[in-house]
Write an enzyme that holds these catalytic residues in place. Structure first.
Site, PDB file in Angstrom:
ATOM      1  N   LYS A 117      12.194 -94.646 109.266  1.00  0.00           N
ATOM      2  CA  LYS A 117      12.280 -94.652 107.805  1.00  0.00           C
ATOM      3  C   LYS A 117      13.487 -95.451 107.330  1.00  0.00           C
ATOM      4  CE  LYS A 117       9.514 -90.563 107.061  1.00  0.00           C
ATOM      5  NZ  LYS A 117       9.513 -89.103 107.109  1.00  0.00           N
ATOM      6  N   LYS A 201      -1.492 -95.229 113.144  1.00  0.00           N
ATOM      7  CA  LYS A 201      -2.156 -94.028 112.642  1.00  0.00           C
ATOM      8  C   LYS A 201      -2.597 -94.179 111.191  1.00  0.00           C
ATOM      9  CE  LYS A 201       1.280 -91.290 110.329  1.00  0.00           C
ATOM     10  NZ  LYS A 201       1.321 -89.970 109.753  1.00  0.00           N
ATOM     11  N   LYS A 204      -0.510 -91.716 104.666  1.00  0.00           N
ATOM     12  CA  LYS A 204      -0.347 -92.016 103.239  1.00  0.00           C
ATOM     13  C   LYS A 204       0.577 -93.204 103.082  1.00  0.00           C
ATOM     14  CE  LYS A 204      -0.252 -87.212 102.581  1.00  0.00           C
ATOM     15  NZ  LYS A 204       0.910 -86.341 102.654  1.00  0.00           N
TER      16      LYS A 204
END
Ligand code: ADP
Ligand code: TRP
Length: 337
Positions: A117, A201, A204
């Site tokens: 992140k 994967k 969202k």
């Protein structure tokens, strides 16, 4: 069946960062529904965790409501499981503060999801992101969870929760917290639902979700656009990743006969990806359509949603307050004078 009070405890949550997709369903929610009759379950909406990415107040409000409606539409039953919103249980945040005192900068910085992140969003490397696994550990151990149904991407966060629980137990010489174990559907490995954009994967944040609430037409379009190749040239050839992903998804939503049919077609170099995608889209739609209808109905019933959230919060707070008071006693935060 044993009385619910004595059953093993299950905790899991999902961030309200968008509509639930097939990855959330098959990685997590399907297990929630299966576990609720057998275990004492706490399923929540991790609104505090979603603050690391600074949603607007409007998006946060609507995201929480949406996930709550989706939990219910998927079959999580408030009569069986405790369904609540994370921020309605402030005891979690208090335990998080206490756990932070024994969470070390080095180990937090080494967490894969933190590094990932921080790399994706170098302008927003906030302390909440760094201590994300500590808040998640608090969510889990505050109810003394034995099992945590999550997808494979959460494996490391769950290991951190075990580490913090073990550390606390050692430090205070008391086996207060059981070590939370991953749970996966039917005892198989933790699962990863792939995206249809070639690699990785479904997620969202990956922008490749097929959503439970999505209209049939839109699902068909997404599936027909899935990345493929020019087809196998040799019998029984190994599948490249995008093709493997298509088969993985089919393995999840279609019947074994359908999968076997297309496997044969692939292995004998006769596969027509267009046909395979059409079949996959229809199988996804048969699965999502009934859930979609329920989501749309429940989403409009605000009185019901708010009652579920309120009653869930009361039950979750009771359990959380009990653990927190034991923790404070062990630490020495209970006043004896
Ligand atoms: P997202 O990754 O879409 O942002 P969350 O991080 O809120 O979703 O994940 C909620 C739950 O869904 C977690 O248990 C997570 O492991 C699971 N999950 C999310 N994406 C997948 C996936 N593609 N395959 C399996 N499980 C997944
Ligand atoms: N970190 C999880 C995710 O991104 C969400 C989460 C927060 C969670 N707290 C939890 C999952 C506790 C299981 C248990 O998907």
């Amino acid at each position: 069946m044993t009385e619910k009070k004595h059953r093993k405890i299950v905790v899991s949550g999902i961030r309200p960062t968008g509509n639930l997709h097939l990855g959330n369903y098959f990685g997590a929610v399907r297990s929630f529904v299966k576990m609720q009759s057998e275990y004492q379950c706490y399923f929540f909406i991790a609104d505090l965790h979603s603050l690391t990415t600074h949603p607007t107040p409007e998006n946060l409000q609507s995201g929480v409501k949406q996930v709550l409606a989706e939990y219910l539409a998927c079959g999580i039953d408030p009569e069986q499981a405790t369904i609540f919103i994370q921020s309605d249980v402030p005891e979690v945040v208090e335990l998080y503060t206490l756990l932070n005192m024994n969470a070390y900068l080095g180990e937090l910085e080494r967490t894969t999801s933190f590094k990932e992140k921080a790399r994706q969003n170098p302008d927003n490397v906030n302390a909440g992101l760094l201590t994300y696994p500590v808040l998640m550990a608090s969510d889990i151990i505050i109810h003394k969870a034995n099992f945590v149904p999550v997808g494979k991407d959460q494996q490391q966060n769950l290991e951190m929760a075990r580490k913090f629980a073990t550390r606390f137990n050692h430090m205070y010489g008391h086996r207060l917290f059981p070590l939370p174990k991953p749970f996966s559907f039917d005892g198989k490995d933790m699962i990863k639902v792939p995206g249809l954009d070639g690699s990785g994967k479904m997620g969202k944040s990956e922008g490749n979700g097929i959503f439970l609430v999505e209209e049939a037409g839109s699902i068909r379009k997404k599936v027909m656009r899935a990345v493929t190749d020019s087809g196998p040239t040799m019998m029984n050839q190994q599948k490249p990743e995008p093709i493997r992903n298509l088969f993985t998804l089919m393995g999840i939503v279609s019947s074994p006969e359908t999968v076997a049919f297309f496997e044969d077609q692939y292995n004998s170099c006769q596969i027509r990806y267009g046909d395979m995608k059409k079949q996959l889209a229809e199988d996804i739609i048969s699965f999502t359509e009934p859930i979609r209808e329920k989501i749309l109905a429940i989403r409009n019933d605000e009185a019901y949603l708010s009652r579920v959230a309120r009653e869930g919060a009361d039950k979750a707070r009771e359990s959380a307050a009990r653990t927190l008071s034991e923790v404070k006693k062990l630490i020495g935060l209970n006043r004896l004078w």
